[in-house]
Scaffold this motif. Structure first.
Motif, PDB file in Angstrom:
ATOM      1  N   ARG A 183      15.128  23.745  66.295  1.00 50.98           N
ATOM      2  CA  ARG A 183      15.752  22.424  66.135  1.00 50.98           C
ATOM      3  C   ARG A 183      16.569  21.982  67.337  1.00 50.98           C
ATOM      4  O   ARG A 183      16.965  20.825  67.438  1.00 50.98           O
ATOM      5  N   GLY A 184      16.905  22.916  68.207  1.00 50.20           N
ATOM      6  CA  GLY A 184      17.696  22.567  69.379  1.00 50.20           C
ATOM      7  C   GLY A 184      17.335  23.475  70.542  1.00 50.20           C
ATOM      8  O   GLY A 184      17.113  24.672  70.346  1.00 50.20           O
ATOM      9  N   ILE A 185      17.243  22.892  71.747  1.00 48.85           N
ATOM     10  CA  ILE A 185      16.854  23.666  72.920  1.00 48.85           C
ATOM     11  C   ILE A 185      17.859  23.451  74.042  1.00 48.85           C
ATOM     12  O   ILE A 185      18.264  22.327  74.306  1.00 48.85           O
ATOM     13  N   LEU A 186      18.238  24.556  74.658  1.00 49.41           N
ATOM     14  CA  LEU A 186      19.094  24.504  75.838  1.00 49.41           C
ATOM     15  C   LEU A 186      18.255  25.041  76.991  1.00 49.41           C
ATOM     16  O   LEU A 186      17.924  26.222  77.026  1.00 49.41           O
ATOM     17  N   VAL A 234      20.342  32.140  67.363  1.00 53.63           N
ATOM     18  CA  VAL A 234      19.904  31.672  68.665  1.00 53.63           C
ATOM     19  C   VAL A 234      18.918  32.664  69.268  1.00 53.63           C
ATOM     20  O   VAL A 234      19.100  33.872  69.139  1.00 53.63           O
ATOM     21  N   TYR A 239      16.848  18.508  69.325  1.00 53.20           N
ATOM     22  CA  TYR A 239      17.901  18.137  70.254  1.00 53.20           C
ATOM     23  C   TYR A 239      17.746  18.945  71.532  1.00 53.20           C
ATOM     24  O   TYR A 239      17.617  20.167  71.502  1.00 53.20           O
ATOM     25  N   GLN A 273      24.532  29.714  62.961  1.00 51.53           N
ATOM     26  CA  GLN A 273      23.152  29.477  63.377  1.00 51.53           C
ATOM     27  C   GLN A 273      22.711  30.644  64.257  1.00 51.53           C
ATOM     28  O   GLN A 273      23.516  31.266  64.936  1.00 51.53           O
ATOM     29  N   ILE A 310      17.355  29.142  73.874  1.00 45.79           N
ATOM     30  CA  ILE A 310      17.771  28.949  75.261  1.00 45.79           C
ATOM     31  C   ILE A 310      16.607  29.389  76.142  1.00 45.79           C
ATOM     32  O   ILE A 310      16.126  30.520  76.004  1.00 45.79           O
ATOM     33  N   LEU A 366      27.605  31.644  66.239  1.00 47.28           N
ATOM     34  CA  LEU A 366      26.337  31.512  66.950  1.00 47.28           C
ATOM     35  C   LEU A 366      25.897  32.896  67.377  1.00 47.28           C
ATOM     36  O   LEU A 366      26.429  33.472  68.316  1.00 47.28           O
ATOM     37  N   THR A 404      17.406  28.718  64.791  1.00 51.73           N
ATOM     38  CA  THR A 404      17.333  27.255  64.888  1.00 51.73           C
ATOM     39  C   THR A 404      17.483  26.749  66.320  1.00 51.73           C
ATOM     40  O   THR A 404      17.142  25.618  66.625  1.00 51.73           O
ATOM     41  N   ILE A 405      18.019  27.602  67.199  1.00 51.83           N
ATOM     42  CA  ILE A 405      18.329  27.172  68.560  1.00 51.83           C
ATOM     43  C   ILE A 405      17.704  28.142  69.559  1.00 51.83           C
ATOM     44  O   ILE A 405      17.716  29.349  69.337  1.00 51.83           O
TER      45      ILE A 405
END
Ligand SMILES: NC(=O)c1ccc[n+]([C@@H]2O[C@H](COP(=O)([O-])OP(=O)(O)OC[C@H]3O[C@@H](n4cnc5c(N)ncnc54)[C@H](O)[C@@H]3O)[C@@H](O)[C@H]2O)c1
Ligand SMILES: NC(=O)c1ccc[n+]([C@@H]2O[C@H](COP(=O)([O-])OP(=O)(O)OC[C@H]3O[C@@H](n4cnc5c(N)ncnc54)[C@H](O)[C@@H]3O)[C@@H](O)[C@H]2O)c1
Lengths: 210, 210
Positions: A169-172, A84, A186, A82, A148, A107, A145-146
């Motif tokens: 699709r995803g967050i930090l 980032v 997410y 994926q 930060i 990643l 997709t991710i």
DNA sequence: ATTAAATTGTTATTTTATTAACAAGGATAA
DNA sequence: TTATCCTTGTTAATAAAATAACAATTTAAT
């Protein structure tokens, strides 16, 4: 496979990291109590986690490290990996790039984003920095997709909306401002001050009972 | 007071931060569901946490923000505050200093430590950097009780032993190497890769079920 | 004065996570 | 061979955390 507990997923990631380390040192097999020691948890916890992903060790040699690493990879990683993005190339953003680059090949830090003219179009630790206006285009082009988030706190909500809109699709989120995102995204948040104050609390508590 | 759940302590720290923000904006009272929204948790959770610390709101106005902030302070902070050391003044160490300085007056970054001659005796963000050999002396002189480790991973265990020997009571470890400390030292560990891989796992999982 | 709406505080229930218990396998050595 | 020692895999029990349920209270509206 039935769904893995949250905490098991976290630990699998940690196991993999120390297992890769063992491999690098030429070690081939490992017992549950050895893994446990590396992470100061109990051997039962380790065996249970490993049971949950359906791996089986051998009785006398324990677990085959390479096999276990591969299996954890199958569970955590996707085949293609994926991509980032890091939003906000400040102190923390740059420290993160340095740290993450090359650690986990699956990643890939595919892009950075900032608003500051001095930073845009430069390369940090091998990562191209784009203007935040190019977010949507770049996310699609690079199949990111991710994300930060390491922008100033007051930008957080706005940024998160842009990310959702761009299809992330995803967050930090490392800023101290909690955000709200739709269910299909997410979200994981972490704030260092919380950790530090937690330590402070328990240090104080222990002092009282000594 | 009976002992607070771990998670409640974490949340109290988070509540305080958003409550201080509210105060700064001139807000005086707040309802449980407002706090809940700020942290995307349920109002029940908020009320329960607040119940556990023995605070009581008013039925029509909710909680008095200032009183609640003060009470959380009594619980988390010590009167005199605590002093914190950062071990390893690299990318992450410096980013942390910038971030923490001035945020929480009760937790003061009292010293940095490094091994690199170029960094020792310099001042970073108002924090004096000492040579790691001066750890024990400085910890005592400055009454440091908490340490944050941001050295390279292979130094971690050695550093943690030095910290314990120097009398540190709480450690926040940001290196990817887990460490072992005696029971009387409170340890908190965090690794960003774990968080990132966790996000990656759940993004993958959601993709499958869509 | 009565009702309706909103909110807190608290107990009960459910869910999630961890730990304990132990059968079963298999190497080793007496 | 037989007993002993470790180890895994798995179920059962316990503990921790989150959620639900609801009485009680107060304000505002009718
Ligand atoms: N420094 C730390 O150790 C640390 C630790 C925990 C959390 N944080 C949080 O992380 C965030 C970043 O911290 P930092 O120390 O790196 O701050 P910083 O000021 O060094 O970096 C922030 C970066 O974000 C960029 N930016 C601002 N608005 C933007 C926007 N709309 N879109 C894209 N980029 C934008 C800025 O130009 C800057 O480069 C802050 O919210 C901080 O509270 C920092
Ligand atoms: N950069 C990040 O975002 C990030 C994120 C998570 C974790 N980490 C971890 O944090 C640690 C530091 O990362 P970084 O990017 O700041 O690395 P860095 O190399 O920039 O900094 C490490 C610092 O520690 C010093 N040091 C080395 N040995 C020492 C010793 N014995 N005593 C005292 N100081 C010593 C070095 O001189 C250097 O200044 C690493 O373990 C890294 O894995 C970093």
């Amino acid at each position: 496979m039935k769904k893995l507990p949250d905490k098991t997923v976290e630990r699998l990631s940690q196991y993999r990291r120390s297992l890769l380390n063992c491999l690098a040192n030429g070690k081939k097999h490992i017992f549950s109590h050895e893994i446990a020691n590396l992470h100061h948890i109990t051997p039962v916890q380790v065996r249970r986690d490993i049971m949950l992903i359906g791996y089986t060790g051998t009785l006398r040699k324990g677990y085959d490290i390479q096999e276990l690493v591969d299996l954890i990879g199958e569970i955590i990683d996707t085949d293609e990996g994926q991509n980032v993005a890091i939003i906000g190339i400040g102190n923390l953003g740059r420290a993160l790039i340095t740290y993450l680059q090359g650690k986990r090949s699956k990643l890939r830090i595919a892009a950075g984003f900032d608003i500051n003219k001095d930073k845009v179009d430069r390369v940090y630790g091998g990562v191209q920095c784009y203007h935040i206006d190019q977010l949507e285009d770049t996310v699609q082009k690079e199949n990111i997709t991710i994300a930060i988030i390491t922008t100033p706190a007051d930008e957080t909500q706005k940024i998160s909306e842009m990310l959702v809109k761009a299809g992330i699709r995803g967050i930090l989120n490392y800023t101290p401002t909690a955000i709200n995102v739709p269910d299909h995204v997410y979200l994981e948040e972490y704030d260092m001050i919380t950790s530090l104050e937690k330590v402070a609390f328990f240090v104080k508590k222990n002092s009282l009972t000594v």
